[in-house]
Design a protein around this motif. Sequence first.
Motif, mmCIF file in Angstrom:
data_model
loop_
_atom_site.group_PDB
_atom_site.id
_atom_site.type_symbol
_atom_site.label_atom_id
_atom_site.label_comp_id
_atom_site.label_asym_id
_atom_site.label_seq_id
_atom_site.Cartn_x
_atom_site.Cartn_y
_atom_site.Cartn_z
ATOM 1 N N ARG A 29 0.841 -1.210 0.000
ATOM 2 C CA ARG A 29 0.000 0.000 0.000
ATOM 3 C C ARG A 29 0.875 1.258 0.000
ATOM 4 O O ARG A 29 0.613 2.220 -0.715
ATOM 5 N N GLN A 30 1.945 1.226 0.808
ATOM 6 C CA GLN A 30 2.884 2.353 0.868
ATOM 7 C C GLN A 30 3.508 2.612 -0.501
ATOM 8 O O GLN A 30 3.667 3.752 -0.919
ATOM 9 N N PHE A 31 3.882 1.532 -1.161
ATOM 10 C CA PHE A 31 4.503 1.660 -2.476
ATOM 11 C C PHE A 31 3.521 2.283 -3.473
ATOM 12 O O PHE A 31 3.872 3.196 -4.220
ATOM 13 N N CYS A 32 2.278 1.792 -3.459
ATOM 14 C CA CYS A 32 1.262 2.320 -4.374
ATOM 15 C C CYS A 32 1.037 3.807 -4.106
ATOM 16 O O CYS A 32 0.903 4.605 -5.034
ATOM 17 N N HIS A 33 1.035 4.169 -2.844
ATOM 18 C CA HIS A 33 0.877 5.573 -2.477
ATOM 19 C C HIS A 33 2.033 6.397 -3.057
ATOM 20 O O HIS A 33 1.841 7.466 -3.623
ATOM 21 N N ALA A 34 3.247 5.876 -2.934
ATOM 22 C CA ALA A 34 4.444 6.612 -3.371
ATOM 23 C C ALA A 34 4.475 6.834 -4.883
ATOM 24 O O ALA A 34 5.029 7.827 -5.347
ATOM 25 N N ASN A 43 -5.349 -1.947 -4.571
ATOM 26 C CA ASN A 43 -5.676 -1.322 -3.299
ATOM 27 C C ASN A 43 -6.825 -1.994 -2.556
ATOM 28 O O ASN A 43 -7.125 -1.622 -1.426
ATOM 29 N N ASN A 44 -7.473 -2.964 -3.205
ATOM 30 C CA ASN A 44 -8.656 -3.557 -2.602
ATOM 31 C C ASN A 44 -8.668 -5.064 -2.900
ATOM 32 O O ASN A 44 -8.760 -5.487 -4.057
ATOM 33 N N GLU A 45 -8.566 -5.846 -1.829
ATOM 34 C CA GLU A 45 -8.446 -7.295 -1.983
ATOM 35 C C GLU A 45 -9.678 -7.910 -2.665
ATOM 36 O O GLU A 45 -9.555 -8.836 -3.479
ATOM 37 N N VAL A 46 -10.844 -7.383 -2.321
ATOM 38 C CA VAL A 46 -12.084 -7.914 -2.906
ATOM 39 C C VAL A 46 -12.080 -7.702 -4.428
ATOM 40 O O VAL A 46 -12.393 -8.616 -5.197
ATOM 41 N N GLU A 47 -11.669 -6.501 -4.823
ATOM 42 C CA GLU A 47 -11.604 -6.194 -6.259
ATOM 43 C C GLU A 47 -10.567 -7.081 -6.964
ATOM 44 O O GLU A 47 -10.778 -7.531 -8.086
ATOM 45 N N ARG B 25 10.819 17.056 -3.895
ATOM 46 C CA ARG B 25 11.670 16.385 -2.894
ATOM 47 C C ARG B 25 10.817 15.436 -2.047
ATOM 48 O O ARG B 25 11.273 14.384 -1.614
ATOM 49 N N HIS B 26 9.594 15.863 -1.830
ATOM 50 C CA HIS B 26 8.667 15.032 -1.067
ATOM 51 C C HIS B 26 8.379 13.724 -1.809
ATOM 52 O O HIS B 26 8.405 12.642 -1.208
ATOM 53 N N THR B 27 8.132 13.825 -3.141
ATOM 54 C CA THR B 27 7.919 12.615 -3.959
ATOM 55 C C THR B 27 9.076 11.639 -3.740
ATOM 56 O O THR B 27 8.876 10.437 -3.545
ATOM 57 N N LEU B 28 10.307 12.196 -3.774
ATOM 58 C CA LEU B 28 11.505 11.346 -3.668
ATOM 59 C C LEU B 28 11.658 10.757 -2.270
ATOM 60 O O LEU B 28 12.049 9.602 -2.121
ATOM 61 N N ALA B 29 11.317 11.564 -1.254
ATOM 62 C CA ALA B 29 11.433 11.079 0.127
ATOM 63 C C ALA B 29 10.438 9.945 0.371
ATOM 64 O O ALA B 29 10.774 8.914 0.964
ATOM 65 N N VAL B 30 9.201 10.145 -0.105
ATOM 66 C CA VAL B 30 8.177 9.111 0.089
ATOM 67 C C VAL B 30 8.567 7.841 -0.674
ATOM 68 O O VAL B 30 8.472 6.734 -0.156
#
Lengths: 153, 139
Positions: A29-34, A43-47, B25-30
Amino acid sequence: MSENKDFRDELVGYKSPTFEVEVEKGRLRQFCHAIGESASIYNNEVEAKRAGYRSIPVPPTFLFCLEMERDDPYDWFKELSIPLGNILHGEQSFKYHDIVCVGDRIRFSGEVVDAYDKKGGALHFIVHRNFVFFDTGVLAAEFDRTIVVQSRE
Amino acid sequence: MNMIDVEDISIGMSLPMLVLPPISRHTLAVYCGASGDHNPIHVDIDFAKEFGLDDVIAHGMLVMSYLGRMLTSWAPPKMLKSFESRFLKMTHVGDIITVKGKVVNKLLVNNKWVIDLDLEARDQSGEVKLSGNASIVLI
């Protein structure tokens, strides 16, 4: 990494430490957000299950990130005396044999498969290949990272 | 759910492109934290300067992940068979990346359609940052 031949011999065949990891939902989820990935299957297991996956599938470049989950993702750079500030990522390729999903336990087995010079030795290219196995032993994917080391003369 | 039909795919057609917000920079930090790629050259300007750069540079894999987003919003991830990128130029803070793809081949292999794609990522001035390709198999 002085002479061309030595440089090759020193690197090709080098095996990086094998590494095992579980694909975690929160990590994904963190990666997808980034990367701004908001598609429902990621983002949704059901989907994801509705779309025919056993759980949330990983986005195409995520295996590269999981390989860096080791205690020190640059351990083999240090062992081969490759300075972190002098490297660039030259190329990256993936081959997918089966989709990896959240909950899978996967194992990375990596080795340097090629090394060569360009620009009269000013640039060293190192190709590191990872094989990604499911815990059943079945090959899920393989990927090559080509790094470029700039000579500091 | 995105489904694609072989009848709708023709050589030369473009994938829906993606225009990203400016790299900050925020994009890169995240991305640094979320990707596990903690190379300081992407987030620590002092480190970057020590190695002769004026500023931090974006992770090539961040830009490649944008190509990946475009790919799997067009074809489901389970159809993706190969995906590769060459990182041609550094991506800098402030760059606005646009990713594009087009169909370059469509072949029936062992009764399955294989679609080859050319991919690229450019910045706001049109400079190509990444050039790549991918293959998908329609299942």
